[in-house]
Design a protein around this motif. Sequence first.
Motif, short mmCIF file in Angstrom:
data_model
loop_
_atom_site.label_atom_id
_atom_site.label_comp_id
_atom_site.label_asym_id
_atom_site.label_seq_id
_atom_site.Cartn_x
_atom_site.Cartn_y
_atom_site.Cartn_z
N TRP A 97 -8.53 -12.44 -30.17
CA TRP A 97 -8.15 -11.24 -29.45
C TRP A 97 -7.05 -11.58 -28.45
CZ3 TRP A 97 -13.52 -12.63 -29.04
CH2 TRP A 97 -13.86 -13.30 -27.86
N HIS A 98 -6.39 -10.57 -27.95
CA HIS A 98 -5.30 -10.77 -27.00
C HIS A 98 -5.36 -9.69 -25.94
CE1 HIS A 98 -3.16 -7.48 -29.05
NE2 HIS A 98 -3.52 -8.07 -30.17
N ILE A 99 -4.88 -10.02 -24.76
CA ILE A 99 -4.88 -9.11 -23.61
C ILE A 99 -3.44 -8.69 -23.33
CG2 ILE A 99 -5.61 -8.78 -21.23
CD1 ILE A 99 -7.90 -9.40 -23.16
N SER A 100 -3.23 -7.40 -23.12
CA SER A 100 -1.89 -6.89 -22.87
C SER A 100 -1.39 -7.31 -21.49
CB SER A 100 -1.87 -5.37 -22.96
OG SER A 100 -0.63 -4.86 -22.51
N PRO A 101 -0.21 -7.92 -21.40
CA PRO A 101 0.35 -8.26 -20.09
C PRO A 101 0.74 -7.02 -19.28
CG PRO A 101 1.95 -8.71 -21.83
CD PRO A 101 0.66 -8.37 -22.51
N THR A 102 0.91 -5.89 -19.96
CA THR A 102 1.29 -4.66 -19.27
C THR A 102 0.21 -4.20 -18.30
OG1 THR A 102 2.59 -3.98 -21.19
CG2 THR A 102 1.99 -2.25 -19.61
N TYR A 103 -1.04 -4.40 -18.69
CA TYR A 103 -2.16 -3.85 -17.91
C TYR A 103 -2.92 -4.90 -17.11
CZ TYR A 103 -1.29 0.25 -20.78
OH TYR A 103 -0.71 1.33 -21.40
N THR A 104 -2.34 -6.07 -16.94
CA THR A 104 -3.02 -7.14 -16.20
C THR A 104 -2.11 -7.67 -15.10
OG1 THR A 104 -2.27 -8.72 -17.88
CG2 THR A 104 -4.49 -7.85 -18.11
N THR A 105 -2.72 -8.34 -14.15
CA THR A 105 -1.98 -8.82 -12.99
C THR A 105 -1.10 -10.03 -13.30
OG1 THR A 105 -3.81 -10.27 -12.36
CG2 THR A 105 -3.81 -8.04 -11.43
N GLY A 106 -1.38 -10.71 -14.39
CA GLY A 106 -0.64 -11.93 -14.71
C GLY A 106 -1.23 -13.17 -14.07
N ARG A 144 -6.24 2.45 -25.37
CA ARG A 144 -5.20 2.41 -24.34
C ARG A 144 -4.25 1.23 -24.54
NH1 ARG A 144 -4.81 4.79 -19.07
NH2 ARG A 144 -2.72 4.21 -18.34
N GLY A 145 -4.68 0.25 -25.33
CA GLY A 145 -3.85 -0.92 -25.58
C GLY A 145 -4.06 -2.06 -24.60
N VAL A 146 -5.16 -2.02 -23.87
CA VAL A 146 -5.44 -3.09 -22.90
C VAL A 146 -5.71 -4.40 -23.62
CG1 VAL A 146 -7.04 -3.87 -21.11
CG2 VAL A 146 -6.27 -1.48 -21.16
N TRP A 147 -6.41 -4.33 -24.75
CA TRP A 147 -6.55 -5.52 -25.59
C TRP A 147 -6.57 -5.14 -27.05
CZ3 TRP A 147 -11.12 -4.68 -22.45
CH2 TRP A 147 -12.22 -4.17 -23.16
N GLY A 148 -6.40 -6.14 -27.89
CA GLY A 148 -6.43 -5.93 -29.33
C GLY A 148 -6.85 -7.21 -30.03
N TYR A 149 -6.74 -7.21 -31.36
CA TYR A 149 -7.28 -8.31 -32.16
C TYR A 149 -6.22 -8.82 -33.12
CZ TYR A 149 -11.34 -6.12 -30.16
OH TYR A 149 -12.21 -5.59 -29.26
N GLY A 150 -6.35 -10.10 -33.49
CA GLY A 150 -5.39 -10.70 -34.38
C GLY A 150 -5.44 -10.10 -35.78
N GLU A 151 -4.31 -10.10 -36.43
CA GLU A 151 -4.22 -9.58 -37.79
C GLU A 151 -5.07 -10.42 -38.73
OE1 GLU A 151 -3.07 -6.87 -40.61
OE2 GLU A 151 -2.48 -6.85 -38.50
N GLY A 152 -5.98 -9.76 -39.45
CA GLY A 152 -6.82 -10.45 -40.42
C GLY A 152 -7.99 -11.21 -39.80
N GLN A 153 -8.18 -11.08 -38.49
CA GLN A 153 -9.28 -11.81 -37.84
C GLN A 153 -10.50 -10.94 -37.57
OE1 GLN A 153 -6.29 -13.48 -35.01
NE2 GLN A 153 -7.50 -15.34 -35.21
N THR A 154 -10.38 -9.66 -37.88
CA THR A 154 -11.52 -8.75 -37.83
C THR A 154 -11.54 -7.96 -39.13
OG1 THR A 154 -10.24 -6.98 -36.78
CG2 THR A 154 -11.39 -8.53 -35.32
N PHE A 155 -12.71 -7.44 -39.48
CA PHE A 155 -12.84 -6.75 -40.76
C PHE A 155 -13.42 -5.35 -40.56
CE2 PHE A 155 -13.21 -11.35 -41.51
CZ PHE A 155 -12.12 -11.54 -42.33
N VAL A 156 -14.71 -5.24 -40.50
CA VAL A 156 -15.36 -3.93 -40.36
C VAL A 156 -15.22 -3.44 -38.92
CG1 VAL A 156 -17.54 -2.68 -40.55
CG2 VAL A 156 -17.00 -4.52 -42.16
N HIS A 157 -14.83 -2.16 -38.77
CA HIS A 157 -14.71 -1.56 -37.46
C HIS A 157 -15.64 -0.36 -37.34
CE1 HIS A 157 -11.11 -4.02 -37.42
NE2 HIS A 157 -10.91 -3.73 -36.14
N LEU A 158 -16.25 -0.20 -36.17
CA LEU A 158 -17.01 1.00 -35.84
C LEU A 158 -16.29 1.66 -34.68
CD1 LEU A 158 -20.65 -0.46 -35.94
CD2 LEU A 158 -19.47 0.82 -37.72
N GLY A 159 -15.65 2.78 -34.95
CA GLY A 159 -14.72 3.33 -33.99
C GLY A 159 -13.49 2.45 -33.98
N LEU A 160 -13.01 2.08 -32.82
CA LEU A 160 -11.84 1.21 -32.72
C LEU A 160 -12.21 -0.26 -32.58
CD1 LEU A 160 -9.62 3.37 -30.31
CD2 LEU A 160 -9.47 3.18 -32.80
#
Length: 265
Positions: free
Chosen positions: A220-229, A70-86
Motif C-alpha cells: 500500500w502507499h500513502i498520498s503525500p498530498t494529504y500527509t505532513t511529510g 478520497r485518495g489518502v491511500w491506495g494499493y499496489g497494482e496486482g497486490q490485492t484481489f478481492v475487494h469489498l467496497g473500495l
Amino acid sequence: MSAPTYAQFHFAFLLPVVAVLLAAATVTRTRTTRPTVWSVGRPVYWSGVAVVTLVAVVYTTPWDNYLIARGVWGYGEGQTFVHLGLAPLGEYAFFVLQPILTALWLGQLTLRRGWPEANALGRTAEGGRTLDVDRLAVSPRFLGGVAALAVGLVGVACLTTAETFYLGAILAWAAPVLFIQWVVGLPQLLYQRRTVALGVAVPTVYLWIIDRIALATGIWHISPTYTTGIAPFGLPIEEALFFLVTNLFVVQGLVLFRWVVDRWA
C-alpha cells in the motif's frame, strides 16, 4: 521479482505471530500459575475480544472506504484481489487480526488486584496500602472527557488543510471512542496504567515495523498530498498514530470489559 501481495503480507507477518501468541497463551493457561489479564482459555475473555473486534470492523469500515475514495491511500497494482467496497479483502482481515494479536499479547500481562469503585467515597485498602478512590473516580473522568473533546477539535481543524487531512481524519475518528472509554472508565485505566501502557506499546512497535515494510514493498502507499511529510525512519507519523490509537482502543476496551465482568461476578 514480483512484489508481495496483501495476502502474503498476512502470512508472513501477522498469522505467524498470532500462532506464537496462541501457543504462549496455552502454556500460560496450562503450565504456569502466574496471574494474567485473563485466562485466555476462558470463554468470557474471547467474548470481550469478539466484541472489540466486531466494533473495530464496523467502526473502521466506512472511515477506511472514505479515505480510499478520497485518495489518502491506495494499493499496489496486482497486490490485492478481492475487494469489498473500495477496500481489499486483506484490509478487512487486518481489522480482525490486529485486535486478536493485541488481545493475545495483553492476555500475557498481569493486572493489579482490585478496582477503584466509580462512586466510592473515602479510602480503601489495596495491597497493604490505602487508595484514595475519590480522586481516581471523579477528576480523571472529567479530564478524560475534556481531553477527548480536545482531540476531536484538533482533528476537525486539521481536516481543513490538505497536508494535515489524514492526521485530522485519524484524530476526529478516534475522539468519540476515546471519549466513551475515558468518561466510562478512566479511573480503572489509570489504576491499571502499567498493563495498559505495555499492552499498547509492544504490538504498536511491531505494527510500525511491518507497516514500514509494506510501504517499502508497495503493498500500500500513502498520498503525500494529504500527509505532513514527517516520516521518521520512513514511516509517516499519521501511520504511526493510527496504529497507536487503534491498539489503545483494543487494550482499553478489553481492560474495561474485564472490569465490568469483575463487577458482575
